[in-house]
Design an enzyme around this catalytic site. Structure first.
Site, PDB file in Angstrom:
ATOM      1  N   PHE A  13      44.605  12.561  41.784  1.00 50.79           N
ATOM      2  CA  PHE A  13      44.110  13.037  43.073  1.00 50.79           C
ATOM      3  C   PHE A  13      42.861  13.850  42.837  1.00 50.79           C
ATOM      4  O   PHE A  13      42.717  14.491  41.789  1.00 50.79           O
ATOM      5  CB  PHE A  13      45.161  13.918  43.763  1.00 50.79           C
ATOM      6  CG  PHE A  13      46.154  13.142  44.562  1.00 50.79           C
ATOM      7  CD1 PHE A  13      47.096  12.341  43.928  1.00 50.79           C
ATOM      8  CD2 PHE A  13      46.146  13.194  45.951  1.00 50.79           C
ATOM      9  CE1 PHE A  13      48.012  11.609  44.663  1.00 50.79           C
ATOM     10  CE2 PHE A  13      47.059  12.473  46.699  1.00 50.79           C
ATOM     11  CZ  PHE A  13      47.993  11.678  46.058  1.00 50.79           C
ATOM     12  N   ASP A  23      43.621  25.553  37.702  1.00 46.11           N
ATOM     13  CA  ASP A  23      42.727  25.254  36.579  1.00 46.11           C
ATOM     14  C   ASP A  23      42.570  26.451  35.650  1.00 46.11           C
ATOM     15  O   ASP A  23      42.159  26.311  34.505  1.00 46.11           O
ATOM     16  CB  ASP A  23      41.352  24.840  37.101  1.00 46.11           C
ATOM     17  CG  ASP A  23      41.396  23.446  37.718  1.00 46.11           C
ATOM     18  OD1 ASP A  23      42.151  22.598  37.205  1.00 46.11           O
ATOM     19  OD2 ASP A  23      40.685  23.213  38.716  1.00 46.11           O
ATOM     20  N   ASN A  67      47.332  28.457  44.879  1.00 48.12           N
ATOM     21  CA  ASN A  67      46.451  27.828  45.867  1.00 48.12           C
ATOM     22  C   ASN A  67      47.267  27.421  47.078  1.00 48.12           C
ATOM     23  O   ASN A  67      48.482  27.615  47.109  1.00 48.12           O
ATOM     24  CB  ASN A  67      45.716  26.635  45.250  1.00 48.12           C
ATOM     25  CG  ASN A  67      46.685  25.599  44.734  1.00 48.12           C
ATOM     26  OD1 ASN A  67      47.465  25.028  45.491  1.00 48.12           O
ATOM     27  ND2 ASN A  67      46.668  25.378  43.424  1.00 48.12           N
ATOM     28  N   LYS A  69      38.790  10.074  33.152  1.00 48.88           N
ATOM     29  CA  LYS A  69      40.203  10.101  32.734  1.00 48.88           C
ATOM     30  C   LYS A  69      40.806   8.701  32.670  1.00 48.88           C
ATOM     31  O   LYS A  69      42.011   8.561  32.471  1.00 48.88           O
ATOM     32  CB  LYS A  69      41.003  11.019  33.658  1.00 48.88           C
ATOM     33  CG  LYS A  69      40.541  12.477  33.492  1.00 48.88           C
ATOM     34  CD  LYS A  69      41.292  13.454  34.358  1.00 48.88           C
ATOM     35  CE  LYS A  69      40.775  14.866  34.080  1.00 48.88           C
ATOM     36  NZ  LYS A  69      41.271  15.850  35.017  1.00 48.88           N
ATOM     37  N   LYS A  90      35.768  11.535  38.043  1.00 45.54           N
ATOM     38  CA  LYS A  90      37.067  11.897  37.446  1.00 45.54           C
ATOM     39  C   LYS A  90      37.845  10.644  37.047  1.00 45.54           C
ATOM     40  O   LYS A  90      38.512  10.617  36.015  1.00 45.54           O
ATOM     41  CB  LYS A  90      37.925  12.679  38.451  1.00 45.54           C
ATOM     42  CG  LYS A  90      37.593  14.146  38.514  1.00 45.54           C
ATOM     43  CD  LYS A  90      38.448  14.869  39.538  1.00 45.54           C
ATOM     44  CE  LYS A  90      37.782  16.189  39.894  1.00 45.54           C
ATOM     45  NZ  LYS A  90      38.423  16.880  40.992  1.00 45.54           N
ATOM     46  N   LYS A 107      54.130  46.047  36.816  1.00 41.02           N
ATOM     47  CA  LYS A 107      53.178  45.993  37.920  1.00 41.02           C
ATOM     48  C   LYS A 107      51.932  46.816  37.577  1.00 41.02           C
ATOM     49  O   LYS A 107      52.058  47.953  37.086  1.00 41.02           O
ATOM     50  CB  LYS A 107      53.839  46.543  39.184  1.00 41.02           C
ATOM     51  CG  LYS A 107      52.989  46.415  40.408  1.00 41.02           C
ATOM     52  CD  LYS A 107      53.699  46.971  41.628  1.00 41.02           C
ATOM     53  CE  LYS A 107      52.716  47.054  42.782  1.00 41.02           C
ATOM     54  NZ  LYS A 107      53.202  47.899  43.851  1.00 41.02           N
TER      55      LYS A 107
HETATM   56  N1  CTP Z   1      45.221  18.143  37.207  1.00 42.96           N
HETATM   57  C1  CTP Z   1      46.023  18.299  36.107  1.00 42.96           C
HETATM   58  N2  CTP Z   1      46.003  19.418  35.366  1.00 42.96           N
HETATM   59  C2  CTP Z   1      45.176  20.438  35.684  1.00 42.96           C
HETATM   60  C3  CTP Z   1      44.319  20.311  36.793  1.00 42.96           C
HETATM   61  C4  CTP Z   1      44.379  19.137  37.537  1.00 42.96           C
HETATM   62  O1  CTP Z   1      46.777  17.367  35.811  1.00 42.96           O
HETATM   63  N3  CTP Z   1      45.187  21.531  34.928  1.00 42.96           N
HETATM   64  C5  CTP Z   1      45.268  16.891  37.982  1.00 42.96           C
HETATM   65  C6  CTP Z   1      45.621  17.021  39.434  1.00 42.96           C
HETATM   66  O2  CTP Z   1      47.009  16.865  39.641  1.00 42.96           O
HETATM   67  C7  CTP Z   1      44.826  15.883  40.066  1.00 42.96           C
HETATM   68  C8  CTP Z   1      43.634  15.728  39.160  1.00 42.96           C
HETATM   69  O3  CTP Z   1      43.983  16.351  37.934  1.00 42.96           O
HETATM   70  O4  CTP Z   1      45.547  14.665  40.052  1.00 42.96           O
HETATM   71  C9  CTP Z   1      42.360  16.299  39.652  1.00 42.96           C
HETATM   72  O5  CTP Z   1      42.542  17.643  39.971  1.00 42.96           O
HETATM   73  P1  CTP Z   1      41.301  18.533  40.436  1.00 42.96           P
HETATM   74  O6  CTP Z   1      41.684  19.964  40.401  1.00 42.96           O
HETATM   75  O7  CTP Z   1      40.725  17.974  41.696  1.00 42.96           O
HETATM   76  O8  CTP Z   1      40.245  18.207  39.335  1.00 42.96           O
HETATM   77  P2  CTP Z   1      39.857  18.849  37.988  1.00 42.96           P
HETATM   78  O9  CTP Z   1      40.036  17.828  36.934  1.00 42.96           O
HETATM   79  O10 CTP Z   1      40.541  20.141  37.799  1.00 42.96           O
HETATM   80  O11 CTP Z   1      38.283  19.043  38.193  1.00 42.96           O
HETATM   81  P3  CTP Z   1      37.387  20.091  39.029  1.00 42.96           P
HETATM   82  O12 CTP Z   1      38.053  21.401  38.966  1.00 42.96           O
HETATM   83  O13 CTP Z   1      36.101  20.051  38.314  1.00 42.96           O
HETATM   84  O14 CTP Z   1      37.276  19.541  40.407  1.00 42.96           O
END
Ligand code: CTP
Length: 402
Positions: free
Chosen positions: A324, A279, A210, A342, A338, A289
């Site tokens: 975050f 995620d 990302n 959490k 969130k 490759k």
């Molecule tokens: N985070 C994490 N591990 C993951 C994804 C996210 O620890 N696999 C943490 C990020 O560092 C951030 C928080 O979770 O502090 C929220 O991340 P975000 O991607 O906004 O939220 P998600 O919980 O993944 O939810 P969604 O995808 O539904 O927005």
């Protein structure tokens, strides 16, 4: 933040090398300026190697060096760039010159040319320290709001015992930090900070990732270190310079980041999860490759480990956890959700669609959301300032008994 470290000619000049390291450890950029006499005790090369920049020893480029426009105004350039001038050790001679505005070398000229606060740490023979002229000069400097770090008593290099030994490096550094307004309010904390994106490999050359730059997490690490915390920075791939004095663990994938976070969790008193962890990852990674001619109709993804979700289950009493939420829709509602799900102490919400917020920007527009429903909207500000505001809340949570 830039500081000039003036070194004058005394036996204690070698201790300035240790002071330099302590100042740098705090993330300060240090320009060393030596008097000619100081160079008799320690070679400029020592300071040049430690500071990573040229040591200034002479006006006008120095003996043998051709004076040019740049060297002729160097003292003004340095004078304007610094936020503090610390002279350690400061000899009786230098104190006298400072008290009377004599500017006959680079260091004393700099002292007159700068508006930055001056800190002096005298070191000399006890008789010289107790001499009436030195007493008067020190009083003159004090009256001018110069910060004087009193010498210690003890055995002196000249064989005498008494006051005149350079104060400890810690005491001098502390005076510099106080003058610069660097708080030490996180001294008791070990911050575990995650930063940057993760990369989830698809084949030998491709990956999913990302747009996170890591700037927010690095700003948190830098600010935390400056405020006295021990900082462990677990960073995904970024092109950023790691802040001075932090323990850096580089990782690539979400799985590696999870491993590094879990391994450091016990040591941490507060965890700040600024990383944009992927995620999803490709369900299979090809070692070679994928060739265009073979085609790729579908990409099967599987979820990565939710690091934040995992650690909150194992958190110790008193361990603060800050998350975050980077969102594009229903920003505050999603962040609050969130936070509750959490059981975080604080979540930093930002709408990444806004100009000047989110991934690759130097600024952010964040709202701090608390478990009791309170919200603090921070206007658009530099990520470093956002980091400071987040850390202010860590201090407040700790004071509230968190
Ligand atoms: N985070 C994490 N591990 C993951 C994804 C996210 O620890 N696999 C943490 C990020 O560092 C951030 C928080 O979770 O502090 C929220 O991340 P975000 O991607 O906004 O939220 P998600 O919980 O993944 O939810 P969604 O995808 O539904 O927005």
């Amino acid at each position: 933040m830039r500081v000039a470290l003036g070194v004058t000619g005394g036996i204690a000049a070698y201790k300035a090398a240790e002071l330099l390291r302590v100042l740098q450890e705090k993330g300060l950029e240090v320009q060393v300026v030596m008097t000619r006499h100081a160079c008799e005790f320690v070679r400029p090369l020592t300071f040049a190697a430690l500071s990573g920049r040229k040591v200034i020893t002479e006006m006008f480029g120095g003996a043998g060096g051709e004076a040019n426009v740049e060297s002729a105004i160097e003292h003004i350039a340095v004078a304007q760039a610094i936020e503090a001038l610390v002279i350690a050790p400061a000899t009786a001679n230098t104190l006298a010159k400072l008290a009377h505005g004599i500017a006959d070398d680079f260091l004393t000229t700099l002292a007159v040319a700068t508006k930055a606060p001056l800190i002096v740490a005298p070191a000399m023979n006890v008789n010289m320290w107790e001499h009436e002229t030195t007493r008067q000069n020190v009083e003159t400097l004090r009256a001018r709001k110069v910060r004087v770090v009193e010498p210690d008593e003890g055995y002196l290099a000249c064989g005498m015992t008494g006051a005149g030994r350079l104060a400890s490096v810690e005491a001098v550094a502390q005076a510099v930090f106080e003058v610069l307004g660097l708080r030490e309010d996180l001294k008791a904390e070990t911050l575990l900070v995650t930063a940057g994106p993760t990369e989830e490999p698809l084949d030998a050359v491709r990956y999913l990732s990302n747009r996170s730059s890591g700037k927010m997490g690095y700003a948190l690490a830098k600010a935390g270190r400056r405020r006295g915390a021990r900082v462990i920075l677990v960073s995904g791939p970024t092109s950023l310079e790691p802040p001075a004095g932090v323990t850096l663990e580089r990782v690539r994938t979400a799985e590696e980041m999870a491993g590094a976070v879990v391994a450091n969790l016990d040591a941490a008193t507060a965890v700040v999860m600024a990383a944009a962890v992927a995620d999803f990852r490709p369900a299979e990674t090809r070692a070679r490759k994928i060739k265009k001619r073979d085609g790729l109709q579908q990409l099967r993804l599987e979820p990565t480990r939710d690091i934040l979700g995992e650690i909150v289950k194992h958190r110790r009493p008193g361990q603060l956890v800050v998350g975050f939420a980077a969102e594009t829709d229903h920003v505050l509602e999603n962040a609050a959700q969130k936070l509750r799900a959490k059981r975080l102490d604080l979540i930093v919400a930002n709408d990444v669609t806004q100009e000047g917020a989110g991934f690759d920007a130097d600024t952010n527009i964040a709202t701090l959301v608390f478990p009791d429903g309170r919200q603090k909207a921070l206007g658009k500000m530099a990520k470093f300032d956002v980091a400071q505001r987040i850390l202010d809340e860590v201090v407040a949570l700790r004071q509230a008994g968190g």
